[in-house]
Design a protein around this motif. Sequence first.
Motif, PDB file in Angstrom:
ATOM      1  N   ASP A  67     -12.521  17.338 -19.632  1.00 13.36           N
ATOM      2  CA  ASP A  67     -13.038  17.932 -20.866  1.00 13.36           C
ATOM      3  C   ASP A  67     -14.538  18.212 -20.814  1.00 13.36           C
ATOM      4  O   ASP A  67     -15.100  18.767 -21.759  1.00 13.36           O
ATOM      5  CB  ASP A  67     -12.722  17.018 -22.055  1.00 13.36           C
ATOM      6  CG  ASP A  67     -11.217  16.876 -22.264  1.00 13.36           C
ATOM      7  OD1 ASP A  67     -10.485  17.860 -22.007  1.00 13.36           O
ATOM      8  OD2 ASP A  67     -10.779  15.796 -22.667  1.00 13.36           O
ATOM      9  N   VAL A  68     -15.197  17.816 -19.723  1.00 12.00           N
ATOM     10  CA  VAL A  68     -16.611  18.144 -19.538  1.00 12.00           C
ATOM     11  C   VAL A  68     -16.684  19.646 -19.225  1.00 12.00           C
ATOM     12  O   VAL A  68     -15.915  20.128 -18.395  1.00 12.00           O
ATOM     13  CB  VAL A  68     -17.225  17.306 -18.387  1.00 12.00           C
ATOM     14  CG1 VAL A  68     -18.641  17.775 -18.066  1.00 12.00           C
ATOM     15  CG2 VAL A  68     -17.216  15.823 -18.741  1.00 12.00           C
ATOM     16  N   PRO A  69     -17.566  20.380 -19.890  1.00 15.33           N
ATOM     17  CA  PRO A  69     -17.624  21.843 -19.669  1.00 15.33           C
ATOM     18  C   PRO A  69     -17.846  22.216 -18.203  1.00 15.33           C
ATOM     19  O   PRO A  69     -18.586  21.539 -17.485  1.00 15.33           O
ATOM     20  CB  PRO A  69     -18.827  22.277 -20.516  1.00 15.33           C
ATOM     21  CG  PRO A  69     -19.022  21.184 -21.515  1.00 15.33           C
ATOM     22  CD  PRO A  69     -18.561  19.919 -20.860  1.00 15.33           C
ATOM     23  N   MET A  70     -17.211  23.301 -17.765  1.00 13.46           N
ATOM     24  CA  MET A  70     -17.330  23.753 -16.376  1.00 13.46           C
ATOM     25  C   MET A  70     -18.763  24.134 -16.008  1.00 13.46           C
ATOM     26  O   MET A  70     -19.151  24.044 -14.861  1.00 13.46           O
ATOM     27  CB  MET A  70     -16.407  24.953 -16.113  1.00 13.46           C
ATOM     28  CG  MET A  70     -14.955  24.578 -15.877  1.00 13.46           C
ATOM     29  SD  MET A  70     -14.679  23.321 -14.590  1.00 13.46           S
ATOM     30  CE  MET A  70     -15.276  24.154 -13.133  1.00 13.46           C
ATOM     31  N   ASN A  71     -19.549  24.549 -16.997  1.00 13.44           N
ATOM     32  CA  ASN A  71     -20.920  24.967 -16.703  1.00 13.44           C
ATOM     33  C   ASN A  71     -21.907  23.801 -16.732  1.00 13.44           C
ATOM     34  O   ASN A  71     -23.101  23.987 -16.550  1.00 13.44           O
ATOM     35  CB  ASN A  71     -21.372  26.074 -17.668  1.00 13.44           C
ATOM     36  CG  ASN A  71     -21.418  25.603 -19.110  1.00 13.44           C
ATOM     37  OD1 ASN A  71     -20.980  24.511 -19.449  1.00 13.44           O
ATOM     38  ND2 ASN A  71     -21.936  26.449 -19.966  1.00 13.44           N
ATOM     39  N   TRP A  72     -21.398  22.574 -16.931  1.00 11.68           N
ATOM     40  CA  TRP A  72     -22.238  21.383 -16.919  1.00 11.68           C
ATOM     41  C   TRP A  72     -22.724  21.139 -15.494  1.00 11.68           C
ATOM     42  O   TRP A  72     -22.061  21.494 -14.527  1.00 11.68           O
ATOM     43  CB  TRP A  72     -21.418  20.186 -17.417  1.00 11.68           C
ATOM     44  CG  TRP A  72     -22.144  18.883 -17.390  1.00 11.68           C
ATOM     45  CD1 TRP A  72     -22.955  18.376 -18.361  1.00 11.68           C
ATOM     46  CD2 TRP A  72     -22.129  17.902 -16.350  1.00 11.68           C
ATOM     47  NE1 TRP A  72     -23.445  17.160 -17.985  1.00 11.68           N
ATOM     48  CE2 TRP A  72     -22.951  16.847 -16.738  1.00 11.68           C
ATOM     49  CE3 TRP A  72     -21.508  17.832 -15.111  1.00 11.68           C
ATOM     50  CZ2 TRP A  72     -23.166  15.721 -15.960  1.00 11.68           C
ATOM     51  CZ3 TRP A  72     -21.720  16.705 -14.329  1.00 11.68           C
ATOM     52  CH2 TRP A  72     -22.540  15.676 -14.756  1.00 11.68           C
ATOM     53  N   SER A  73     -23.903  20.542 -15.356  1.00 11.92           N
ATOM     54  CA  SER A  73     -24.411  20.218 -14.018  1.00 11.92           C
ATOM     55  C   SER A  73     -24.986  18.807 -14.002  1.00 11.92           C
ATOM     56  O   SER A  73     -25.354  18.259 -15.038  1.00 11.92           O
ATOM     57  CB  SER A  73     -25.457  21.243 -13.573  1.00 11.92           C
ATOM     58  OG  SER A  73     -26.539  21.264 -14.476  1.00 11.92           O
ATOM     59  N   CYS A  74     -25.066  18.236 -12.825  1.00 11.44           N
ATOM     60  CA  CYS A  74     -25.565  16.876 -12.635  1.00 11.44           C
ATOM     61  C   CYS A  74     -26.980  16.757 -13.208  1.00 11.44           C
ATOM     62  O   CYS A  74     -27.846  17.563 -12.874  1.00 11.44           O
ATOM     63  CB  CYS A  74     -25.572  16.535 -11.138  1.00 11.44           C
ATOM     64  SG  CYS A  74     -26.253  14.899 -10.773  1.00 11.44           S
ATOM     65  N   PRO A  75     -27.220  15.737 -14.054  1.00 13.46           N
ATOM     66  CA  PRO A  75     -28.551  15.576 -14.633  1.00 13.46           C
ATOM     67  C   PRO A  75     -29.610  15.138 -13.621  1.00 13.46           C
ATOM     68  O   PRO A  75     -30.797  15.282 -13.864  1.00 13.46           O
ATOM     69  CB  PRO A  75     -28.352  14.508 -15.712  1.00 13.46           C
ATOM     70  CG  PRO A  75     -27.123  13.779 -15.316  1.00 13.46           C
ATOM     71  CD  PRO A  75     -26.269  14.764 -14.570  1.00 13.46           C
ATOM     72  N   GLU A  76     -29.185  14.638 -12.479  1.00 15.11           N
ATOM     73  CA  GLU A  76     -30.136  14.190 -11.458  1.00 15.11           C
ATOM     74  C   GLU A  76     -30.539  15.295 -10.489  1.00 15.11           C
ATOM     75  O   GLU A  76     -31.699  15.442 -10.153  1.00 15.11           O
ATOM     76  CB  GLU A  76     -29.549  13.015 -10.659  1.00 15.11           C
ATOM     77  CG  GLU A  76     -29.441  11.721 -11.450  1.00 15.11           C
ATOM     78  CD  GLU A  76     -30.798  11.149 -11.833  1.00 15.11           C
ATOM     79  OE1 GLU A  76     -31.690  11.086 -10.968  1.00 15.11           O
ATOM     80  OE2 GLU A  76     -30.961  10.781 -13.003  1.00 15.11           O
ATOM     81  N   CYS A  77     -29.548  16.064 -10.005  1.00 15.82           N
ATOM     82  CA  CYS A  77     -29.862  17.042  -8.958  1.00 15.82           C
ATOM     83  C   CYS A  77     -29.430  18.468  -9.278  1.00 15.82           C
ATOM     84  O   CYS A  77     -29.702  19.372  -8.504  1.00 15.82           O
ATOM     85  CB  CYS A  77     -29.253  16.596  -7.630  1.00 15.82           C
ATOM     86  SG  CYS A  77     -27.451  16.771  -7.560  1.00 15.82           S
ATOM     87  N   GLY A  78     -28.721  18.655 -10.391  1.00 14.36           N
ATOM     88  CA  GLY A  78     -28.300  20.000 -10.770  1.00 14.36           C
ATOM     89  C   GLY A  78     -27.039  20.494 -10.089  1.00 14.36           C
ATOM     90  O   GLY A  78     -26.676  21.655 -10.223  1.00 14.36           O
ATOM     91  N   ALA A  79     -26.339  19.609  -9.364  1.00 12.72           N
ATOM     92  CA  ALA A  79     -25.100  20.005  -8.689  1.00 12.72           C
ATOM     93  C   ALA A  79     -24.047  20.430  -9.713  1.00 12.72           C
ATOM     94  O   ALA A  79     -24.044  19.965 -10.853  1.00 12.72           O
ATOM     95  CB  ALA A  79     -24.564  18.847  -7.849  1.00 12.72           C
ATOM     96  N   ARG A  80     -23.144  21.288  -9.277  1.00  8.78           N
ATOM     97  CA  ARG A  80     -22.074  21.752 -10.148  1.00  8.78           C
ATOM     98  C   ARG A  80     -20.982  20.694 -10.286  1.00  8.78           C
ATOM     99  O   ARG A  80     -20.874  19.784  -9.473  1.00  8.78           O
ATOM    100  CB  ARG A  80     -21.468  23.034  -9.583  1.00  8.78           C
ATOM    101  CG  ARG A  80     -22.458  24.181  -9.493  1.00  8.78           C
ATOM    102  CD  ARG A  80     -21.869  25.326  -8.710  1.00  8.78           C
ATOM    103  NE  ARG A  80     -21.318  24.811  -7.455  1.00  8.78           N
ATOM    104  CZ  ARG A  80     -20.418  25.417  -6.722  1.00  8.78           C
ATOM    105  NH1 ARG A  80     -19.948  26.580  -7.077  1.00  8.78           N
ATOM    106  NH2 ARG A  80     -19.963  24.881  -5.596  1.00  8.78           N
TER     107      ARG A  80
END
Length: 63
Positions: free
Chosen positions: A41-54
């Motif tokens: 349920d986490v949005p697909m466009n979300w990214s890692c808050p540490e490194c920005g990974a998809r």
Amino acid sequence: MSSNETTQEFQTWMCLICGWIYDEAAGLPDEGIAAGTRWADVPMNWSCPECGARKDDFEMVAI
């Protein structure tokens, strides 16, 4: 028939790039993801808050 959807244990997901952990039970309230939010349920466009990974760069891990 019964479903295990509501009784399934929360899982943890690790970023394969930096090792940051997303815990479904804790969520990520600072990013607008409520505690108890399943990874699916986490949005697909979300990214890692540490490194920005998809989201694709995460893998389920048992802790």
